[in-house]
Motif scaffolding. Structure first.
Motif, PDB file in Angstrom:
ATOM      1  N   VAL A  17      -2.999   4.847   2.076  1.00 11.91           N
ATOM      2  CA  VAL A  17      -3.656   4.139   3.170  1.00 11.91           C
ATOM      3  C   VAL A  17      -2.817   4.247   4.437  1.00 11.91           C
ATOM      4  O   VAL A  17      -1.601   4.064   4.415  1.00 11.91           O
ATOM      5  CB  VAL A  17      -3.852   2.644   2.796  1.00 11.91           C
ATOM      6  CG1 VAL A  17      -4.503   1.870   3.934  1.00 11.91           C
ATOM      7  CG2 VAL A  17      -4.682   2.520   1.534  1.00 11.91           C
ATOM      8  N   GLU A  36      -8.324   5.534   4.449  1.00 10.36           N
ATOM      9  CA  GLU A  36      -7.847   5.787   3.082  1.00 10.36           C
ATOM     10  C   GLU A  36      -7.987   7.257   2.764  1.00 10.36           C
ATOM     11  O   GLU A  36      -8.995   7.877   3.104  1.00 10.36           O
ATOM     12  CB  GLU A  36      -8.671   4.978   2.072  1.00 10.36           C
ATOM     13  CG  GLU A  36      -8.268   3.528   2.025  1.00 10.36           C
ATOM     14  CD  GLU A  36      -8.849   2.779   0.825  1.00 10.36           C
ATOM     15  OE1 GLU A  36      -9.328   3.436  -0.121  1.00 10.36           O
ATOM     16  OE2 GLU A  36      -8.817   1.548   0.860  1.00 10.36           O
ATOM     17  N   SER A  82      -2.788   4.947  -8.034  1.00  9.53           N
ATOM     18  CA  SER A  82      -3.953   4.373  -7.344  1.00  9.53           C
ATOM     19  C   SER A  82      -4.933   5.441  -6.856  1.00  9.53           C
ATOM     20  O   SER A  82      -6.061   5.137  -6.505  1.00  9.53           O
ATOM     21  CB  SER A  82      -3.490   3.539  -6.144  1.00  9.53           C
ATOM     22  OG  SER A  82      -2.902   4.385  -5.168  1.00  9.53           O
ATOM     23  N   HIS A  83      -4.492   6.692  -6.828  1.00  5.45           N
ATOM     24  CA  HIS A  83      -5.302   7.820  -6.321  1.00  5.45           C
ATOM     25  C   HIS A  83      -5.722   7.615  -4.875  1.00  5.45           C
ATOM     26  O   HIS A  83      -6.823   8.002  -4.477  1.00  5.45           O
ATOM     27  CB  HIS A  83      -6.527   8.074  -7.214  1.00  5.45           C
ATOM     28  CG  HIS A  83      -6.141   8.416  -8.616  1.00  5.45           C
ATOM     29  ND1 HIS A  83      -5.582   9.615  -8.973  1.00  5.45           N
ATOM     30  CD2 HIS A  83      -6.192   7.674  -9.748  1.00  5.45           C
ATOM     31  CE1 HIS A  83      -5.315   9.611 -10.265  1.00  5.45           C
ATOM     32  NE2 HIS A  83      -5.673   8.435 -10.764  1.00  5.45           N
ATOM     33  N   LYS A  84      -4.870   6.942  -4.118  1.00  3.24           N
ATOM     34  CA  LYS A  84      -5.160   6.803  -2.692  1.00  3.24           C
ATOM     35  C   LYS A  84      -3.867   6.569  -1.912  1.00  3.24           C
ATOM     36  O   LYS A  84      -2.861   6.136  -2.471  1.00  3.24           O
ATOM     37  CB  LYS A  84      -6.160   5.663  -2.431  1.00  3.24           C
ATOM     38  CG  LYS A  84      -5.610   4.296  -2.762  1.00  3.24           C
ATOM     39  CD  LYS A  84      -6.520   3.182  -2.283  1.00  3.24           C
ATOM     40  CE  LYS A  84      -5.833   1.842  -2.494  1.00  3.24           C
ATOM     41  NZ  LYS A  84      -6.471   0.703  -1.959  1.00  3.24           N
ATOM     42  N   SER A 111      -7.560  10.373  -0.301  1.00  4.94           N
ATOM     43  CA  SER A 111      -7.480  10.643  -1.739  1.00  4.94           C
ATOM     44  C   SER A 111      -6.801  11.974  -1.956  1.00  4.94           C
ATOM     45  O   SER A 111      -7.076  12.929  -1.226  1.00  4.94           O
ATOM     46  CB  SER A 111      -8.882  10.711  -2.346  1.00  4.94           C
ATOM     47  OG  SER A 111      -9.560   9.521  -2.086  1.00  4.94           O
ATOM     48  N   GLU A 166       0.838  -1.204   0.000  1.00  9.46           N
ATOM     49  CA  GLU A 166       0.000   0.000   0.000  1.00  9.46           C
ATOM     50  C   GLU A 166       0.872   1.252   0.000  1.00  9.46           C
ATOM     51  O   GLU A 166       0.532   2.263  -0.593  1.00  9.46           O
ATOM     52  CB  GLU A 166      -0.925   0.020   1.229  1.00  9.46           C
ATOM     53  CG  GLU A 166      -1.978  -1.067   1.264  1.00  9.46           C
ATOM     54  CD  GLU A 166      -3.142  -0.786   0.322  1.00  9.46           C
ATOM     55  OE1 GLU A 166      -3.151   0.258  -0.346  1.00  9.46           O
ATOM     56  OE2 GLU A 166      -4.048  -1.640   0.264  1.00  9.46           O
ATOM     57  N   VAL A 202       0.794   6.603  -5.391  1.00  5.99           N
ATOM     58  CA  VAL A 202      -0.404   7.400  -5.090  1.00  5.99           C
ATOM     59  C   VAL A 202      -0.978   7.988  -6.378  1.00  5.99           C
ATOM     60  O   VAL A 202      -2.200   8.015  -6.570  1.00  5.99           O
ATOM     61  CB  VAL A 202      -0.062   8.523  -4.079  1.00  5.99           C
ATOM     62  CG1 VAL A 202      -1.218   9.486  -3.919  1.00  5.99           C
ATOM     63  CG2 VAL A 202       0.311   7.930  -2.730  1.00  5.99           C
ATOM     64  N   PHE A 250      -4.207  16.225   1.425  1.00  6.84           N
ATOM     65  CA  PHE A 250      -5.230  15.206   1.679  1.00  6.84           C
ATOM     66  C   PHE A 250      -6.325  15.735   2.578  1.00  6.84           C
ATOM     67  O   PHE A 250      -6.082  16.649   3.369  1.00  6.84           O
ATOM     68  CB  PHE A 250      -4.591  13.984   2.350  1.00  6.84           C
ATOM     69  CG  PHE A 250      -3.704  13.232   1.416  1.00  6.84           C
ATOM     70  CD1 PHE A 250      -4.176  12.150   0.720  1.00  6.84           C
ATOM     71  CD2 PHE A 250      -2.392  13.629   1.215  1.00  6.84           C
ATOM     72  CE1 PHE A 250      -3.360  11.451  -0.144  1.00  6.84           C
ATOM     73  CE2 PHE A 250      -1.565  12.950   0.354  1.00  6.84           C
ATOM     74  CZ  PHE A 250      -2.056  11.852  -0.343  1.00  6.84           C
TER      75      PHE A 250
END
Ligand SMILES: [Zn+2]
Length: 180
Positions: free
Chosen positions: A157, A166, A153-155, A168, A35, A150, A179
């Protein structure tokens, strides 16, 4: 498998929330690590070259080393399969052919060892990356995710096992993300 995984986590220890190494089993640990660092279970060769100006290599590329890694899918499959072999099947469960056939078990164990050997022999690792760093607004732990990951995946964690929030990206710049 455990030694290889814990060595890998050691490389990324500064980017992991405190205390998680004591909680995770290797497959969970590598999955969580991915992640933050999507390429953490990949093989790579690190090459360097002199630059005449930033981004313009001149001269010969030189290898600093090769890294061999266990893929998370392979680890998940074999870690649990080997773990099951440590137990005697209960009367309610049917024994597997590996548990019944010593020859088959030996063949399987030899194949696992053969796949692990180059990984164990690999002494080179690196965690170079542009990072997105911020404090989790839910639990307060630091999050340090790979910027490229990032952007894909546009996220990002939070790896605190009791959190998992999570986030974005709202606004992307080259090295800074914001964020909410
Ligand atoms: Zn959190």
């Amino acid at each position: 498998m455990e030694a290889v995984t814990y060595q890998k986590l050691e490389t990324y220890a500064k980017r992991l929330p405190s205390g998680v190494l004591a909680i995770w089993q290797p497959p969970q640990a590598v999955k969580a690590l991915l992640e933050l660092e999507p390429g953490a279970d990949q093989d790579f060769q690190m090459m360097v070259a002199f630059e005449s100006e930033p981004g313009v290599p001149t001269g010969k590329w030189m290898s600093l080393g090769n890294h061999k890694s266990i893929k998370v899918s392979w680890l998940r499959k074999h870690y649990h399969k080997l773990g099951n072999l440590l137990h005697v099947p209960s009367p309610a469960t049917e024994s597997s052919s590996l548990q019944r056939e010593p020859k088959e078990l030996r063949k399987y164990l030899e194949s696992v060892v053969a796949e692990l050997e180059p990984v164990v022999a690999s002494r080179f690792d690196s965690s170079l990356a542009n990072l997105v760093e911020f404090q989790c607004s839910v639990c307060g732990e630091p999050v340090a995710a790979n910027l490229e990951g990032v952007q894909k995946s546009h996220k990002a964690v939070c790896l605190n096992p009791s959190c998992g929030a999570e986030f974005s990206p709202l606004k992307a710049k080259r090295v800074s993300f914001y964020f909410a």
